[in-house]
Design an enzyme around this catalytic site. Structure first.
Site, PDB file in Angstrom:
ATOM      1  CE  LYS A 177      40.545  53.840  41.612  1.00 25.57           C
ATOM      2  NZ  LYS A 177      41.764  53.563  41.069  1.00 25.57           N
ATOM      3  N   GLY A 230      38.988  46.889  33.904  1.00 24.59           N
ATOM      4  CA  GLY A 230      39.519  45.944  34.800  1.00 24.59           C
ATOM      5  C   GLY A 230      39.045  44.635  35.069  1.00 24.59           C
ATOM      6  CB  SER A 231      39.590  41.927  37.331  1.00 23.05           C
ATOM      7  OG  SER A 231      38.988  42.369  38.617  1.00 23.05           O
ATOM      8  CB  VAL A 234      37.048  45.215  40.213  1.00 25.18           C
ATOM      9  CG1 VAL A 234      36.480  46.000  40.822  1.00 25.18           C
ATOM     10  CG2 VAL A 234      38.025  44.650  41.367  1.00 25.18           C
ATOM     11  N   GLY A 235      34.917  44.412  38.422  1.00 23.65           N
ATOM     12  CA  GLY A 235      33.491  44.598  37.337  1.00 23.65           C
ATOM     13  C   GLY A 235      32.310  44.369  38.063  1.00 23.65           C
ATOM     14  CD  GLU A 387      42.756  38.690  31.992  1.00 19.29           C
ATOM     15  OE1 GLU A 387      41.943  38.715  33.453  1.00 19.29           O
ATOM     16  OE2 GLU A 387      41.923  39.180  31.084  1.00 19.29           O
TER      17      GLU A 387
END
Ligand code: UN1
Length: 498
Positions: A177, A230-231, A234-235, A387
């Site tokens: 995805k 990713g961030s 989300v990780g 970040e």
């Protein structure tokens, strides 16, 4: 080529519409008037179909000899090379980075295809002597099954290649995805693989959004491996969801990468490195230079030169060959970066240049922000710790190497770090003491090559490394094999003990 391309999911070698019946548009972030493509807003049913196709393709693919799998990747590398210009334009249009940088993204995928392709003829295990006579032992790597991949928009071809190509050479099948803001490059990569001979179902693409398409992939019981970039936010969610099913998970997440400048550094070199590290890819790299930690004896001179150069950067549509810095990827990112600029001001840092959105001339129709430099930043400020993922540089002044290293390490993240110095002792100390997965000496925090491990420590990762020889570890399972040709029962740790 028409700008209005409709992209369907790629499942079992066929292009199919989402069962949701919904699609979404992607527009060029440098010029929202331009439609890049229409994509499937996929759901769990689509993910189920894709995983079923990948699962069905696995038994045959794992039996293809690894050197043959590698040959497909090597052929794909040639196709990528031949199409570099077209794919670079697609990449620039979908996520905004200037053409010369988009070319680098393709070249990184070519390098990975060559490297992973060659791995088909290596994939070394260890063979060791046995403690018993007439017994042989070795270890081999075996594929695991269907790998679920969730990739970001900032290196849409390179990062997809880092995950997909090692997974394939090991003999796994894939459901990917891609980031919803930049999915075209994944189609381009897969197009080359398919033309190079990849059988149907071995790679499947499902486009869409995290909650509706990413999460069902992470939770699917037939997907034992998840590779995510990713961030950190989300990780963490991915890790938690996958842990319930004891999945193998590789996470590549945020950074707050420091570039240290000592007072003996070559400031001409530093200037070029800082501009490239902080404002390249509009600061949207996990490896971007976001903290400049400078010895106080050179701060004033260096900052003045950085500000002078930053304000002259040519900003605009990445398709214009003159452009040095493109837009941010979308409106949310623009809002986020502007918010952090406001936070920096409120925290009492000094805005030395930039700080505003650009909406005139070449920037009239996109998500542009000025390259921004804050001075007087203290290590406790949020702009020194969080970040931002945009062209915002926080300058922190220090008095010594010890202080520089302490400040550099005093953040949650640990992806890349850099030091500019002509003192070899300082360079080696930094190499050892910086808490980062990647360290640069006299170079900025960006510029990793695919044949060394890529990844970070602390909140940047969960202990895995992409690329380099380590790339195989996430995508293969070790099997130790003992062959006893003595014709007797030999009991290890017992019969050979006096
Ligand atoms: C990223 O920072 O998101 O090292 C990936 C680099 C590139 C890859 C960066 N080769 O800057």
């Amino acid at each position: 080529m028409s700008t209005e391309r409709i992209f369907k999911n790629f499942i079992g070698g066929e292009f199919v519409a989402s069962r949701s019946g919904r699609t979404y548009e992607r527009r060029n972030p440098a010029d929202r008037r331009e439609l890049v493509g229409i994509f499937q807003d996929s759901n769990a049913d689509d993910v189920n179909d894709a995983v079923a196709a990948a699962k069905a393709a696995f038994p045959a693919w794992r039996r293809v000899p690894a050197p043959k799998r590698g040959e497909i990747l090597l052929r794909a590398a040639e196709l990528l090379q031949a199409r570099k210009e077209r794919y670079s334009r697609d990449l620039t249009r979908e996520m905004g980075k200037p053409l010369f940088e988009a070319g680098g993204d393709i070249v990184e995928a070519i390098g990975m295809a060559q490297y992973a392709g060659g791995e088909g003829r290596r994939m070394h295990g260890v063979t060791t002597p046995s403690e018993l006579p007439n017994k042989f032992q070795m270890s081999i790597r075996q594929p695991i099954g269907v790998v679920g991949m969730i990739t970001p928009w900032n290196f849409p071809m390179a990062i997809a290649s880092w995950k997909m190509l090692p997974a394939l050479v090991c003999g796994n099948t894939v459901v990917i995805k891609p980031g919803e803001d930049a999915s075209v490059s994944t189609y381009n990569l897969v197009e080359c693989l398919v033309e190079a001979g990849l059988p149907p179902g071995v790679v499947n693409i499902v486009t869409g959004f995290g909650p509706s398409a990413g999460q069902p992939l992470v939770e699917h019981p037939d997907v034992p491996v998840i590779s995510f970039t990713g961030s950190t936010e989300v990780g963490r969610l991915v890790y938690e969801l996958a842990a319930r099913q004891l999945k193998r998970v590789s996470l590549e997440m945020g950074g707050k990468n420091p570039l240290i400048v000592m007072d003996d550094a070559d400031l001409d070199l530093v200037l070029q490195g800082v501009i490239w590290g902080a404002f390249g890819t509009t600061g949207q790299r996990c490896t971007a230079t976001s903290r400049l930690i400078v010895h106080r004896r050179v701060t004033a001179t260096l900052v003045e030169r950085i500000v002078e150069r930053a304000t002259r950067l040519r900003i605009g549509n990445g398709l214009d060959p003159e452009t040095e810095m493109g837009p941010l990827v979308n409106e949310d990112q623009l809002r986020r970066v502007l918010e952090y600029i406001a936070i920096g001001k409120a925290e009492g840092a000094t805005l030395r240049c930039g700080g505003a959105q650009l909406s005139e001339g070449a920037c009239a129709h996109g998500f542009f922000v000025q390259p921004t430099v804050f001075t007087g930043v203290t290590p406790q400020m949020r702009i020194a710790r969080e970040e931002i993922f945009g062209p915002v540089l926080s300058v922190i002044e220090v008095e010594s190497l010890d202080e520089a290293l302490a400040v550099a390490n005093d953040v949650a993240y640990g992806l890349s770090a850099s030091i500019y110095t002509r003192d070899i002792n300082a360079a080696y100390r930094a190499m050892h003491e910086l808490e980062a997965g990647i360290v640069y000496i006299n170079a900025p925090t960006i510029g990793a090559e695919i044949h060394l491990p890529f990844g970070g420590v602390k909140a940047t990762g969960n202990g895995h490394r992409e690329a380099g020889p380590t790339m195989l570890d996430v995508f293969s399972e070790w099997k130790s094999v003992y062959v006893d040709y003595s014709g007797t029962l030999q009991r290890a740790q017992i019969d050979n003990v006096e």
